[in-house]
Design an enzyme around this catalytic site. Structure first.
Site, PDB file in Angstrom:
ATOM      1  N   ASP A  14      32.705  56.132  11.060  1.00 19.90           N
ATOM      2  CA  ASP A  14      33.757  56.376  12.057  1.00 19.90           C
ATOM      3  C   ASP A  14      35.149  56.487  11.471  1.00 19.90           C
ATOM      4  O   ASP A  14      36.108  56.670  12.226  1.00 19.90           O
ATOM      5  CB  ASP A  14      33.752  55.255  13.112  1.00 19.90           C
ATOM      6  CG  ASP A  14      34.199  53.917  12.540  1.00 19.90           C
ATOM      7  OD1 ASP A  14      33.589  53.455  11.547  1.00 19.90           O
ATOM      8  OD2 ASP A  14      35.148  53.330  13.086  1.00 19.90           O
TER       9      ASP A  14
ATOM     10  N   ASP B 231      27.586  52.939   8.846  1.00 18.62           N
ATOM     11  CA  ASP B 231      28.665  51.968   8.801  1.00 18.62           C
ATOM     12  C   ASP B 231      28.402  50.979   9.938  1.00 18.62           C
ATOM     13  O   ASP B 231      27.612  51.251  10.848  1.00 18.62           O
ATOM     14  CB  ASP B 231      30.003  52.692   8.984  1.00 18.62           C
ATOM     15  CG  ASP B 231      31.163  51.731   9.096  1.00 18.62           C
ATOM     16  OD1 ASP B 231      31.320  50.884   8.207  1.00 18.62           O
ATOM     17  OD2 ASP B 231      31.893  51.820  10.106  1.00 18.62           O
TER      18      ASP B 231
ATOM     19  N   ASP C  31      31.047  48.253  11.629  1.00 18.81           N
ATOM     20  CA  ASP C  31      32.120  48.094  12.617  1.00 18.81           C
ATOM     21  C   ASP C  31      32.621  49.443  13.103  1.00 18.81           C
ATOM     22  O   ASP C  31      33.066  50.276  12.305  1.00 18.81           O
ATOM     23  CB  ASP C  31      33.288  47.320  11.998  1.00 18.81           C
ATOM     24  CG  ASP C  31      32.900  45.922  11.550  1.00 18.81           C
ATOM     25  OD1 ASP C  31      33.107  44.976  12.316  1.00 18.81           O
ATOM     26  OD2 ASP C  31      32.365  45.796  10.423  1.00 18.81           O
TER      27      ASP C  31
END
Length: 237
Positions: A171, A9, A11
């Site tokens: 995250d 991922d 961001d």
């Protein structure tokens, strides 16, 4: 690590983009003469996209707006964000060094992000790390996006990899859900923008920094391969 595909991922996982995303949100809200929203109160909304950040910012001021007005604020957000996309955003500590080492060992690296592709490409380019990745799959790269599994599996295929020898690193609950649906082992990062404690999301492994990534990846690939071999050897009834 040869021939493994590691999908990240963007961001909150690879790059700490919160400062520039919060600045863009506050730029849009300033059009309504609203005071700046503190970064710490918006971080948990980042994984859900710019529109969600605007909605969250409005909620903190007690406002709700119709969709047309949200669309207008989103346009202001994007007009500001694109030219300022890497003003303060930086890769998390140790990330670049670890990824360079993994790539040097033969791993394929890919990005799977719900950020629009053009923005993801610009961010990676301005940070001068775009050359690390064999594939970048954005929100608009396919007809679907995370948590749909085809976004993740599509990123693996774009990188020339095999889903049976891949690991996802993310995250938020969106990343965990996409990996689970794609039957890909997943590593959760505690330093990102999750709206829930990472241990409650039950990823296959958890890291608190990039210094822990390599052993986590190696363990998951070994365990996943062993499990796949055992399933293949099991007699069919």
């Amino acid at each position: 690590m040869q021939n493994a595909t590691l999908v990240f991922d963007l961001d909150g996982t690879l790059v700490d983009t919160a400062p520039d995303l919060v600045a863009a949100t506050n730029h849009a809200l300033a059009d309504l003469d609203l005071p700046p929203i503190p970064a710490e109160t918006l971080r948990h909304a980042i994984g859900f996209g710019a529109r969600r950040m605007i909605v969250e910012g409005l909620k903190q001021t007690g406002l709700t707006l119709p969709d047309a007005e949200l669309d207008r604020l989103l346009a202001l957000f994007l007009d500001y964000y694109e030219p300022n996309i890497a003003r303060e955003s930086r890769p998390f500590e140790g990330a670049v060094e670890v990824l360079e080492r993994l790539k040097g060992e033969g791993a394929r690296l890919a990005i799977c992000t719900n950020k629009r592709l053009a923005l993801a490409e610009r961010l990676l380019r301005e940070l001068r790390i775009d050359g690390l990745f064999a594939a970048i799959a954005g929100r608009d790269s396919f007809p679907v996006y995370k948590p749909h599994p085809d976004h993740l599996t599509g990123a693996v295929r774009m990188a020339g990899g095999d889903v049976r020898n891949a690991v996802m690193v993310g995250d938020t609950s969106i990343d965990i859900a996409a990996a689970r649906a794609a039957v890909v082992p997943v590593i959760g990062c505690t330093f990102g923008y999750s709206d829930a404690p990472m241990d409650t999301l039950a990823p296959d492994a958890i890291i608190t920094g990039y210094g822990e990534l390599e052993p986590a990846v190696r363990a998951l690939l070994a365990n996943f391969s062993a499990g796949a071999a055992a399933r293949a050897a099991k007699p069919q009834i």
